[in-house]
Design an enzyme around this catalytic site. Structure first.
Site, PDB file in Angstrom:
ATOM      1  N   VAL A 149     -49.498 -32.344 -30.626  1.00 32.85           N
ATOM      2  CA  VAL A 149     -48.234 -32.642 -31.305  1.00 32.85           C
ATOM      3  C   VAL A 149     -47.821 -34.089 -31.046  1.00 32.85           C
ATOM      4  O   VAL A 149     -47.342 -34.775 -31.949  1.00 32.85           O
ATOM      5  CB  VAL A 149     -47.137 -31.645 -30.893  1.00 32.85           C
ATOM      6  CG1 VAL A 149     -45.797 -32.015 -31.513  1.00 32.85           C
ATOM      7  CG2 VAL A 149     -47.535 -30.231 -31.305  1.00 32.85           C
ATOM      8  N   TYR A 150     -48.022 -34.565 -29.829  1.00 36.06           N
ATOM      9  CA  TYR A 150     -47.733 -35.969 -29.528  1.00 36.06           C
ATOM     10  C   TYR A 150     -48.576 -36.874 -30.431  1.00 36.06           C
ATOM     11  O   TYR A 150     -48.049 -37.823 -31.034  1.00 36.06           O
ATOM     12  CB  TYR A 150     -48.005 -36.268 -28.051  1.00 36.06           C
ATOM     13  CG  TYR A 150     -47.674 -37.678 -27.651  1.00 36.06           C
ATOM     14  CD1 TYR A 150     -46.364 -38.043 -27.368  1.00 36.06           C
ATOM     15  CD2 TYR A 150     -48.670 -38.650 -27.548  1.00 36.06           C
ATOM     16  CE1 TYR A 150     -46.047 -39.348 -27.001  1.00 36.06           C
ATOM     17  CE2 TYR A 150     -48.362 -39.947 -27.178  1.00 36.06           C
ATOM     18  CZ  TYR A 150     -47.056 -40.295 -26.909  1.00 36.06           C
ATOM     19  OH  TYR A 150     -46.750 -41.586 -26.552  1.00 36.06           O
ATOM     20  N   CYS A 151     -49.873 -36.600 -30.527  1.00 34.70           N
ATOM     21  CA  CYS A 151     -50.745 -37.389 -31.403  1.00 34.70           C
ATOM     22  C   CYS A 151     -50.253 -37.348 -32.843  1.00 34.70           C
ATOM     23  O   CYS A 151     -50.178 -38.379 -33.505  1.00 34.70           O
ATOM     24  CB  CYS A 151     -52.186 -36.890 -31.330  1.00 34.70           C
ATOM     25  SG  CYS A 151     -53.056 -37.300 -29.805  1.00 34.70           S
ATOM     26  N   SER A 180     -47.261 -36.862 -33.947  1.00 37.36           N
ATOM     27  CA  SER A 180     -46.030 -37.642 -34.103  1.00 37.36           C
ATOM     28  C   SER A 180     -46.314 -39.139 -34.089  1.00 37.36           C
ATOM     29  O   SER A 180     -45.685 -39.906 -34.817  1.00 37.36           O
ATOM     30  CB  SER A 180     -45.023 -37.267 -33.012  1.00 37.36           C
ATOM     31  OG  SER A 180     -45.439 -37.695 -31.734  1.00 37.36           O
ATOM     32  N   LYS A 181     -47.254 -39.570 -33.269  1.00 37.94           N
ATOM     33  CA  LYS A 181     -47.557 -40.993 -33.185  1.00 37.94           C
ATOM     34  C   LYS A 181     -48.422 -41.458 -34.360  1.00 37.94           C
ATOM     35  O   LYS A 181     -48.319 -42.614 -34.780  1.00 37.94           O
ATOM     36  CB  LYS A 181     -48.200 -41.331 -31.839  1.00 37.94           C
ATOM     37  CG  LYS A 181     -47.243 -41.132 -30.664  1.00 37.94           C
ATOM     38  CD  LYS A 181     -45.959 -41.965 -30.838  1.00 37.94           C
ATOM     39  CE  LYS A 181     -45.038 -41.865 -29.631  1.00 37.94           C
ATOM     40  NZ  LYS A 181     -43.895 -42.803 -29.725  1.00 37.94           N
TER      41      LYS A 181
END
Length: 192
Positions: free
Chosen positions: A78-80, A82-83
Site C-alpha cells: 500500500v505504501y508503494c 501511494s508513492k
C-alpha cells in the site's frame, strides 16, 4: 475550499505513513489512511494553493514521493501504491504547468529509506540509510536548480533503466535478492 489570501511560493508536500505489513493483513482503514495521507492529501494541498501560484506567475511545488515509487516491495504494497500515485501525479502536474506556461515548477523527490524513525528496523544490504540533514541539503539544491527529479542515493537513478532492460525475474533477482530490497522490511518496527 480554496486557500484564499494565502500566498505560497514554495510548497513541500512531505507527509507519509507506512503500515509495514503484507497486503492481505491490511484492513480498509490501513489502506484508506495510507492512500489518503501519502497521495490524496498532497494533491489536495497543491490544488488549493495552485490558483494563487498560477495567478502570480510562479512558485515551486516539491513532492516527496519515495524510491518505493520505483520498486515494489513485500510488506510495503500500500505504501508503494501511494508513492507510485504521488510520483505519477507529481510529474503529470509538472507537465501541465509547463504546457500552460504557468511559471510554476514541480520537483519530485524519490529518496530511499531516511533515518527518521518512520522505518525503524529496516535493513539495507547495499544502499545506505539516508541521514535527514543530508537529504534536506540535497532537496534544497534540487529546488534551487529547478530539477525535475531527485532520486537518493544516486544509485536509485539506475532503477528505471534496470526495470526497463531486465526481464521481471532478473530485476527481482538483482534488486530484490542481490541488493536485498525485498528483505529490507523483514525486521520493520516503525516509529513507536
Amino acid at each position: 475550499m480554496e486557500a484564499r489570501g494565502i500566498e505560497v511560493d514554495l510548497l513541500i508536500n512531505n507527509a507519509g505513513i507506512v503500515v509495514g505489513k503484507r497486503s492481505t493483513d491490511h484492513n480498509f482503514q490501513d489502506i484508506a489512511g495510507s492512500m489518503g495521507l501519502n497521495a490524496l492529501a498532497p494533491m489536495d494541498v497543491a490544488h488549493r494553493l495552485l490558483p494563487g501560484m498560477i495567478a502570480r506567475g510562479g512558485g515551486h511545488i516539491v513532492n516527496i514521493a519515495s524510491a518505493a515509487a520505483l520498486v515494489s516491495n513485500p510488506k510495503m504494497s500500500v505504501y508503494c501504491a501511494s508513492k507510485w500515485a504521488m510520483a505519477g501525479w507529481s510529474d503529470s502536474l509538472r507537465l501541465e504547468m509547463e504546457e500552460a506556461n504557468t511559471g510554476v515548477k514541480v520537483t519530485t523527490i524519490m529518496p530511499y529509506y531516511i533515518d527518521t524513525g518512520m522505518f525503524e528496523g529496516v535493513r539495507s544490504r547495499v544502499l545506505p540509510i539516508l541521514k535527514p540533514d543530508k537529504v534536506v541539503e540535497q532537496i534544497l539544491a534540487a529546488i534551487e536548480k529547478d530539477w525535475i527529479y531527485l532520486r537518493l542515493p544516486w544509485l536509485v537513478n539506475f532503477v528505471p533503466l534496470m526495470r526497463g532492460i531486465l526481464p521481471a525475474r532478473w530485476f527481482d533477482r538483482v534488486v530484490g535478492n542481490w541488493f536485498g530490497i525485498y528483505r529490507s522490511m523483514d525486521d520493520f518496527r516503525g516509529r513507536r
